[in-house]
Scaffold this motif. Structure first.
Motif, PDB file in Angstrom:
ATOM      1  N   SER A 195      38.383  31.642  35.059  1.00 48.48           N
ATOM      2  CA  SER A 195      37.379  32.499  35.668  1.00 48.48           C
ATOM      3  C   SER A 195      37.928  33.864  36.061  1.00 48.48           C
ATOM      4  O   SER A 195      37.179  34.824  36.186  1.00 48.48           O
ATOM      5  CB  SER A 195      36.760  31.807  36.879  1.00 48.48           C
ATOM      6  N   GLN A 196      39.229  33.959  36.303  1.00 45.79           N
ATOM      7  CA  GLN A 196      39.834  35.231  36.721  1.00 45.79           C
ATOM      8  C   GLN A 196      40.499  35.968  35.569  1.00 45.79           C
ATOM      9  O   GLN A 196      41.129  37.001  35.789  1.00 45.79           O
ATOM     10  CB  GLN A 196      40.847  34.976  37.836  1.00 45.79           C
TER      11      GLN A 196
ATOM     12  N   ASP B  29      40.343  26.467  33.922  1.00 45.46           N
ATOM     13  CA  ASP B  29      39.948  27.494  34.882  1.00 45.46           C
ATOM     14  C   ASP B  29      40.430  28.836  34.363  1.00 45.46           C
ATOM     15  O   ASP B  29      41.602  29.162  34.486  1.00 45.46           O
ATOM     16  CB  ASP B  29      40.536  27.205  36.269  1.00 45.46           C
TER      17      ASP B  29
END
Lengths: 113, 113
Positions: free
Chosen positions: A58-59, A56
């Motif tokens: 995504s940020q 992850d």
């Protein structure tokens, strides 16, 4: 048992310079997280690793931020080039596996001038 | 996206007063709930957590929290605070989808002797 280790604890750089943060998670913890904490705010996830795989990100602002976790243990977070708005605390956390309790390191406080 | 609201940004209490810090989350699915504490100059530490079962959870140092699903709340309580409880308190949720923590903005507690 040793906790999550981070270095450096403090870093002051000028804008446009590169900077790197290092994290050593608790032994045996497969999941590693990098969080960003701005002043007066709670931590926000930048990237999560399961072993050596970033599952992850995504940020993570990929134009200037990068991270790696070679061999699924230590991790490095890099910013190049740093901007004034990157001044914050960068936290590393680890857990035995996803959704288990996360244990946090002391953080690296970055000041970009 | 999931969110966590902490209504009290700064709370000042005298020693022996009772404490209740509010926390509301937005996610309607299965969530894990946490309270973390950050003492001055120290790293984030887990106070207590709720995964399932008894909605009244007891943590370290005399803290407890109650999960009320109908209100999407997980308020932190302590019957009698001490000066050493001065710290910043963060509520967080962990959802099974993203497998990372979403933090509230924190509540700064100041206990006056």
């Amino acid at each position: 048992e040793a906790g999550v280790v981070q270095s450096p604890r403090y870093k002051i750089i000028e804008k446009k310079q590169p900077v790197a943060f290092w994290c050593n998670p608790i032994s045996g913890h497969n999941t590693l997280y990098w969080y960003l904490q701005n002043l007066g705010q709670g931590p926000e996830l930048l990237i999560r690793y399961e072993n050596e795989e970033a599952v992850d990100d995504s940020q993570l602002p990929k134009d200037r931020f990068s991270a790696e976790r070679l061999k699924g243990v230590d991790s490095t977070l890099k910013i190049q080039p740093a901007e004034l708005g990157d001044s914050a605390v960068y936290l590393c956390a680890s857990s035995l596996s996803q959704m288990e309790t996360q244990y946090f390191g002391p953080g690296t406080r970055l000041l970009v001038l | 996206a999931q969110s966590v609201s902490q209504h009290n940004h700064h709370v000042i209490l005298s020693e022996a007063a009772s404490l209740e810090l509010g926390c509301n989350y937005s996610y309607g699915g299965t969530v894990n709930l946490f309270w973390y504490v950050q003492y001055p100059g120290q790293h984030l530490q887990l106070l207590l957590k709720y995964f399932s079962g008894d909605p009244l959870v007891k943590g370290i140092k005399g803290f407890e929290a109650e999960f009320i699903k109908s209100k999407f709340s997980f308020n932190l309580r302590k019957p009698s605070v001490q000066w050493s409880d001065t710290a910043e308190y963060f509520c967080a949720t962990g959802d099974t989808g993203r497998r990372a923590l979403t933090f509230g903005s924190g509540t700064r507690l100041q206990v006056q002797p």
